[in-house]
Design an enzyme around this catalytic site. Sequence first.
Site, mmCIF file in Angstrom:
data_model
loop_
_atom_site.group_PDB
_atom_site.id
_atom_site.type_symbol
_atom_site.label_atom_id
_atom_site.label_comp_id
_atom_site.label_asym_id
_atom_site.label_seq_id
_atom_site.Cartn_x
_atom_site.Cartn_y
_atom_site.Cartn_z
ATOM 1 N N ALA A 69 12.519 206.052 -48.019
ATOM 2 C CA ALA A 69 12.559 206.080 -49.303
ATOM 3 C C ALA A 69 13.475 205.665 -50.187
ATOM 4 O O ALA A 69 14.638 205.424 -49.530
ATOM 5 C CB ALA A 69 11.979 207.618 -49.747
ATOM 6 N N GLY A 114 9.902 208.059 -45.170
ATOM 7 C CA GLY A 114 8.715 207.480 -45.370
ATOM 8 C C GLY A 114 7.980 206.385 -44.489
ATOM 9 O O GLY A 114 6.945 206.386 -44.397
ATOM 10 N N GLU A 117 6.430 208.115 -41.720
ATOM 11 C CA GLU A 117 5.204 208.899 -42.339
ATOM 12 C C GLU A 117 4.275 207.774 -42.398
ATOM 13 O O GLU A 117 2.998 208.142 -42.170
ATOM 14 C CB GLU A 117 5.409 209.666 -43.496
ATOM 15 C CG GLU A 117 6.325 210.844 -43.102
ATOM 16 C CD GLU A 117 6.747 211.574 -44.249
ATOM 17 O OE1 GLU A 117 6.402 212.791 -44.562
ATOM 18 O OE2 GLU A 117 7.388 211.002 -45.147
ATOM 19 N N GLU A 137 14.957 213.435 -42.980
ATOM 20 C CA GLU A 137 14.974 214.191 -44.429
ATOM 21 C C GLU A 137 15.942 215.405 -44.506
ATOM 22 O O GLU A 137 16.661 215.686 -45.663
ATOM 23 C CB GLU A 137 13.755 214.606 -44.865
ATOM 24 C CG GLU A 137 12.746 213.208 -45.207
ATOM 25 C CD GLU A 137 12.061 212.644 -44.131
ATOM 26 O OE1 GLU A 137 11.212 211.863 -44.337
ATOM 27 O OE2 GLU A 137 12.334 213.016 -42.902
#
Length: 259
Positions: A69, A114, A117, A137
């Site tokens: 991200a 991300g 994900e 993260e």
Amino acid sequence: MAQSYETLLLDVDESGICTLTINRPDKLNALNNKVLDELDEAVDAIKEDYKIKALVITGAGDKAFVAGADIKELSSLDPVSGEKVSERGQRIFQKIEDLTIPVIAAVNGYALGGGCELAMACHLRIASPNAALGLPEVSLGLIPGYGGTQRLTKLAGRARALEYIMTGRQIKADEAFEVGLVNQIADADPVEEAKAMLGKILKQGPVAIKNAILAVKEADSEDGYKAEARLFGELCGTADFKEGTGAFLEKRKPNFSGK
């Protein structure tokens, strides 16, 4: 597709396979607000386009699928806005998982945070030999927020998921294959190998493929077996079922109509 985007490239070939490319190679295809907005819009457009039979998601260049991200955007979050950001990402990625056409992530290079994900929201994953997946993260004082804690647990198991999430370490392609995080390691271009796999899938009954996706989605629910029986029964009333069984008995290749 007529729509154009600033951060995405979309191409649909003659077989109906759409390739969606996250196109920010100078930023390792990181997911910022603009990418997420456009991804949200693009998935809606893909869902409504009857000409699209399958989807490949990848990243521009050979360094990264999606490296994560936008940390600058994340750094300004507070508890209220953070929860909203997480819910937004979950909603967009759930749209991808909910597509009833087959979706393959062609993981070229880094798929972190991300990006991992996003790959896990796809139905299948094919990785390049140099791919590295992971959910780092915790190094930012966070946890995965776009569905990563849930999908990684389903794919790799609870203990492996906790190990990967709590250490934040990168998972190389061979290990990702061993634990079931990726389905296949590409010998060459993962996009081309994803298309080759989809070519085999698209030769099968399209209504059956749709119902298979829907049935597997119910695997963790209490009504999974009931859903399977219902979806099986639905298929018994289709033209594709009559064509498929007829072709088998007549010893010829089926010609499915998608009805």
